[in-house]
Write a protein that holds these residues in place. Structure first.
Motif, PDB file in Angstrom:
ATOM      1  N   GLN A 130      38.766  25.465  69.931  1.00 25.10           N
ATOM      2  CA  GLN A 130      39.286  25.462  68.568  1.00 25.10           C
ATOM      3  C   GLN A 130      40.054  26.736  68.253  1.00 25.10           C
ATOM      4  OE1 GLN A 130      36.302  24.590  65.576  1.00 25.10           O
ATOM      5  NE2 GLN A 130      37.415  25.689  63.987  1.00 25.10           N
ATOM      6  N   SER A 131      39.581  27.877  68.771  1.00 22.92           N
ATOM      7  CA  SER A 131      40.179  29.173  68.428  1.00 22.92           C
ATOM      8  C   SER A 131      41.197  29.661  69.462  1.00 22.92           C
ATOM      9  CB  SER A 131      39.076  30.219  68.247  1.00 22.92           C
ATOM     10  OG  SER A 131      38.230  30.268  69.384  1.00 22.92           O
ATOM     11  N   PHE A 132      41.638  28.786  70.354  1.00 21.31           N
ATOM     12  CA  PHE A 132      42.726  29.024  71.305  1.00 21.31           C
ATOM     13  C   PHE A 132      42.369  30.005  72.431  1.00 21.31           C
ATOM     14  CE2 PHE A 132      45.229  28.764  67.107  1.00 21.31           C
ATOM     15  CZ  PHE A 132      45.051  27.390  67.036  1.00 21.31           C
ATOM     16  N   HIS A 133      41.776  31.178  72.108  1.00 19.49           N
ATOM     17  CA  HIS A 133      41.394  32.184  73.115  1.00 19.49           C
ATOM     18  C   HIS A 133      42.587  32.648  73.954  1.00 19.49           C
ATOM     19  CE1 HIS A 133      37.216  32.002  72.101  1.00 19.49           C
ATOM     20  NE2 HIS A 133      37.061  30.753  72.509  1.00 19.49           N
ATOM     21  N   LEU A 134      43.712  32.906  73.306  1.00 19.14           N
ATOM     22  CA  LEU A 134      44.879  33.446  74.002  1.00 19.14           C
ATOM     23  C   LEU A 134      44.849  34.965  73.939  1.00 19.14           C
ATOM     24  CD1 LEU A 134      47.624  31.034  72.618  1.00 19.14           C
ATOM     25  CD2 LEU A 134      46.343  30.840  74.756  1.00 19.14           C
ATOM     26  N   LEU A 135      45.333  35.626  74.976  1.00 15.09           N
ATOM     27  CA  LEU A 135      45.397  37.089  74.999  1.00 15.09           C
ATOM     28  C   LEU A 135      46.644  37.540  74.243  1.00 15.09           C
ATOM     29  CD1 LEU A 135      44.274  37.780  78.676  1.00 15.09           C
ATOM     30  CD2 LEU A 135      42.899  37.756  76.588  1.00 15.09           C
ATOM     31  N   PRO A 136      46.476  38.325  73.162  1.00 16.14           N
ATOM     32  CA  PRO A 136      47.597  38.626  72.263  1.00 16.14           C
ATOM     33  C   PRO A 136      48.721  39.438  72.876  1.00 16.14           C
ATOM     34  CG  PRO A 136      45.671  39.966  71.715  1.00 16.14           C
ATOM     35  CD  PRO A 136      45.222  38.954  72.711  1.00 16.14           C
ATOM     36  N   ASP A 137      48.421  40.241  73.896  1.00 16.85           N
ATOM     37  CA  ASP A 137      49.455  41.100  74.498  1.00 16.85           C
ATOM     38  C   ASP A 137      50.203  40.417  75.635  1.00 16.85           C
ATOM     39  OD1 ASP A 137      48.827  43.171  72.761  1.00 16.85           O
ATOM     40  OD2 ASP A 137      47.274  43.960  74.096  1.00 16.85           O
ATOM     41  N   MET A 138      49.853  39.184  75.909  1.00 12.43           N
ATOM     42  CA  MET A 138      50.521  38.442  76.982  1.00 12.43           C
ATOM     43  C   MET A 138      51.429  37.365  76.399  1.00 12.43           C
ATOM     44  SD  MET A 138      47.749  37.801  79.998  1.00 12.43           S
ATOM     45  CE  MET A 138      47.240  39.112  81.110  1.00 12.43           C
ATOM     46  N   SER A 139      52.508  37.047  77.099  1.00 12.98           N
ATOM     47  CA  SER A 139      53.398  35.968  76.686  1.00 12.98           C
ATOM     48  C   SER A 139      52.716  34.626  76.934  1.00 12.98           C
ATOM     49  CB  SER A 139      54.700  36.029  77.469  1.00 12.98           C
ATOM     50  OG  SER A 139      54.471  35.741  78.841  1.00 12.98           O
ATOM     51  N   ALA A 140      53.312  33.571  76.406  1.00  9.05           N
ATOM     52  CA  ALA A 140      52.783  32.226  76.652  1.00  9.05           C
ATOM     53  C   ALA A 140      52.725  31.948  78.146  1.00  9.05           C
ATOM     54  CB  ALA A 140      53.656  31.192  75.952  1.00  9.05           C
ATOM     55  N   LEU A 141      53.770  32.336  78.857  1.00 10.77           N
ATOM     56  CA  LEU A 141      53.833  32.123  80.306  1.00 10.77           C
ATOM     57  C   LEU A 141      52.694  32.850  81.014  1.00 10.77           C
ATOM     58  CD1 LEU A 141      55.710  30.773  82.477  1.00 10.77           C
ATOM     59  CD2 LEU A 141      56.698  33.045  82.799  1.00 10.77           C
ATOM     60  N   GLU A 142      52.445  34.100  80.631  1.00 13.19           N
ATOM     61  CA  GLU A 142      51.398  34.905  81.265  1.00 13.19           C
ATOM     62  C   GLU A 142      50.015  34.353  80.938  1.00 13.19           C
ATOM     63  OE1 GLU A 142      53.620  39.267  81.328  1.00 13.19           O
ATOM     64  OE2 GLU A 142      52.650  38.542  79.496  1.00 13.19           O
ATOM     65  N   ASN A 143      49.820  33.881  79.696  1.00  7.68           N
ATOM     66  CA  ASN A 143      48.535  33.283  79.325  1.00  7.68           C
ATOM     67  C   ASN A 143      48.249  32.042  80.145  1.00  7.68           C
ATOM     68  OD1 ASN A 143      46.773  34.276  76.911  1.00  7.68           O
ATOM     69  ND2 ASN A 143      48.863  34.763  76.283  1.00  7.68           N
ATOM     70  N   VAL A 144      49.260  31.204  80.313  1.00 15.05           N
ATOM     71  CA  VAL A 144      49.075  29.959  81.054  1.00 15.05           C
ATOM     72  C   VAL A 144      48.848  30.230  82.543  1.00 15.05           C
ATOM     73  CG1 VAL A 144      50.185  27.793  81.730  1.00 15.05           C
ATOM     74  CG2 VAL A 144      50.376  28.616  79.377  1.00 15.05           C
ATOM     75  N   ALA A 145      49.481  31.278  83.064  1.00 20.24           N
ATOM     76  CA  ALA A 145      49.363  31.598  84.493  1.00 20.24           C
ATOM     77  C   ALA A 145      48.030  32.256  84.846  1.00 20.24           C
ATOM     78  CB  ALA A 145      50.513  32.512  84.913  1.00 20.24           C
ATOM     79  N   LEU A 146      47.254  32.667  83.847  1.00 22.71           N
ATOM     80  CA  LEU A 146      46.045  33.447  84.104  1.00 22.71           C
ATOM     81  C   LEU A 146      45.044  32.742  85.030  1.00 22.71           C
ATOM     82  CD1 LEU A 146      45.205  36.269  83.288  1.00 22.71           C
ATOM     83  CD2 LEU A 146      43.940  35.287  81.365  1.00 22.71           C
ATOM     84  N   PRO A 147      44.743  31.446  84.825  1.00 23.86           N
ATOM     85  CA  PRO A 147      43.795  30.797  85.754  1.00 23.86           C
ATOM     86  C   PRO A 147      44.274  30.825  87.204  1.00 23.86           C
ATOM     87  CG  PRO A 147      44.100  29.458  83.800  1.00 23.86           C
ATOM     88  CD  PRO A 147      45.147  30.535  83.740  1.00 23.86           C
ATOM     89  N   LEU A 148      45.588  30.793  87.401  1.00 24.22           N
ATOM     90  CA  LEU A 148      46.135  30.842  88.758  1.00 24.22           C
ATOM     91  C   LEU A 148      45.994  32.232  89.361  1.00 24.22           C
ATOM     92  CD1 LEU A 148      49.357  28.747  88.094  1.00 24.22           C
ATOM     93  CD2 LEU A 148      47.277  27.983  89.235  1.00 24.22           C
ATOM     94  N   PHE A 149      46.010  33.253  88.493  1.00 25.88           N
ATOM     95  CA  PHE A 149      45.780  34.624  88.961  1.00 25.88           C
ATOM     96  C   PHE A 149      44.358  34.736  89.502  1.00 25.88           C
ATOM     97  CE2 PHE A 149      44.004  38.826  88.034  1.00 25.88           C
ATOM     98  CZ  PHE A 149      44.865  39.642  88.764  1.00 25.88           C
ATOM     99  N   TYR A 150      43.388  34.181  88.752  1.00 25.99           N
ATOM    100  CA  TYR A 150      41.995  34.229  89.209  1.00 25.99           C
ATOM    101  C   TYR A 150      41.787  33.375  90.452  1.00 25.99           C
ATOM    102  CZ  TYR A 150      40.882  36.620  84.855  1.00 25.99           C
ATOM    103  OH  TYR A 150      40.839  37.523  83.827  1.00 25.99           O
ATOM    104  N   ALA A 151      42.639  32.358  90.626  1.00 27.05           N
ATOM    105  CA  ALA A 151      42.563  31.532  91.828  1.00 27.05           C
ATOM    106  C   ALA A 151      43.310  32.171  92.994  1.00 27.05           C
ATOM    107  CB  ALA A 151      43.139  30.141  91.544  1.00 27.05           C
TER     108      ALA A 151
END
Length: 205
Positions: A54-75
């Motif tokens: 519900q609260s999105f949990h996006l990192l405010p200092d990252m762009s939309a692209l960087e937020n979406v890519a984050l799970p792939l970074f951990y992978a």
């Protein structure tokens, strides 16, 4: 759906491999995750399950692209692959022209679309959405639900927790929980409903 304390959150944590059942088994892609170790569960969550909150949990200092890519970074995916898949996921949710915007530069509905793209980027077997429209206005809620319906039609499996009857009517199947048990489990004859018109809203009010 179900009243507070009915077991909705417990069911979500079990399905999301955040907890393990005290008895029985839980199969995901024919894998019994109820016997998996914490390390194995972490990998399963990252590769097979997408979460939308519900609260999105996006990192405010990252762009939309960087937020979406984050799970792939951990992978531990290569950078070029991460950026390409993140771009594709954002295009899939209609935000291909907002990839470099930060969360505060996006509307609430756009932020939720980014969180959905992030949940989809690993092409998970299961997408779990906990009150995905709870922080959105009515119009934006219907837009998000239409997007989720489209993703489901394309093959994504979704489980949605909601308190809102209007949102539940957008789902193929409605399961009512009470006191930790399934009270009813029925297919929804109103699947893919049209958005209510203003006269219907006035009658409801």
């Amino acid at each position: 759906m179900g009243p507070s304390g009915s077991g909705k959150s417990t069911l979500m944590t079990l399905l999301g491999c955040l907890d393990t059942p005290s008895s029985g088994s839980l199969l995901l892609d024919d894998l019994d995750v109820s016997t998996a170790s914490e390390v194995e569960l972490s990998g399963i969550r990252n590769l097979k399950i997408g979460f939308v909150f519900q609260s999105f949990h996006l990192l405010p200092d990252m762009s939309a692209l960087e937020n979406v890519a984050l799970p792939l970074f951990y992978a531990r995916r290569p950078k070029q692959e991460r950026l390409q898949k993140a771009q594709e996921a954002l295009e899939k949710v209609g935000l291909g022209d907002r990839v470099h915007h930060r969360p505060l530069e996006l509307s609430g509905g756009q932020q939720q679309r980014v969180s959905i793209a992030r949940a989809l980027v690993n092409e998970p077997s299961l997408l779990l959405a906990d009150e995905p429209t709870g922080a959105l206005d009515t119009q934006t809620s219907y837009e998000i639900m239409r997007l989720l319906q489209e993703l489901n039609a394309q093959g994504s499996t979704l489980v949605i927790i909601t308190h809102e009857p209007d949102i539940s009517r957008c789902c193929k199947r409605i399961v009512i929980l009470r006191d930790g048990l399934i009270e009813s489990d029925q297919s929804n004859p109103q699947w893919f409903p049209e958005k209510p018109d203003d006269s219907e809203k006035e009658e409801q009010s």
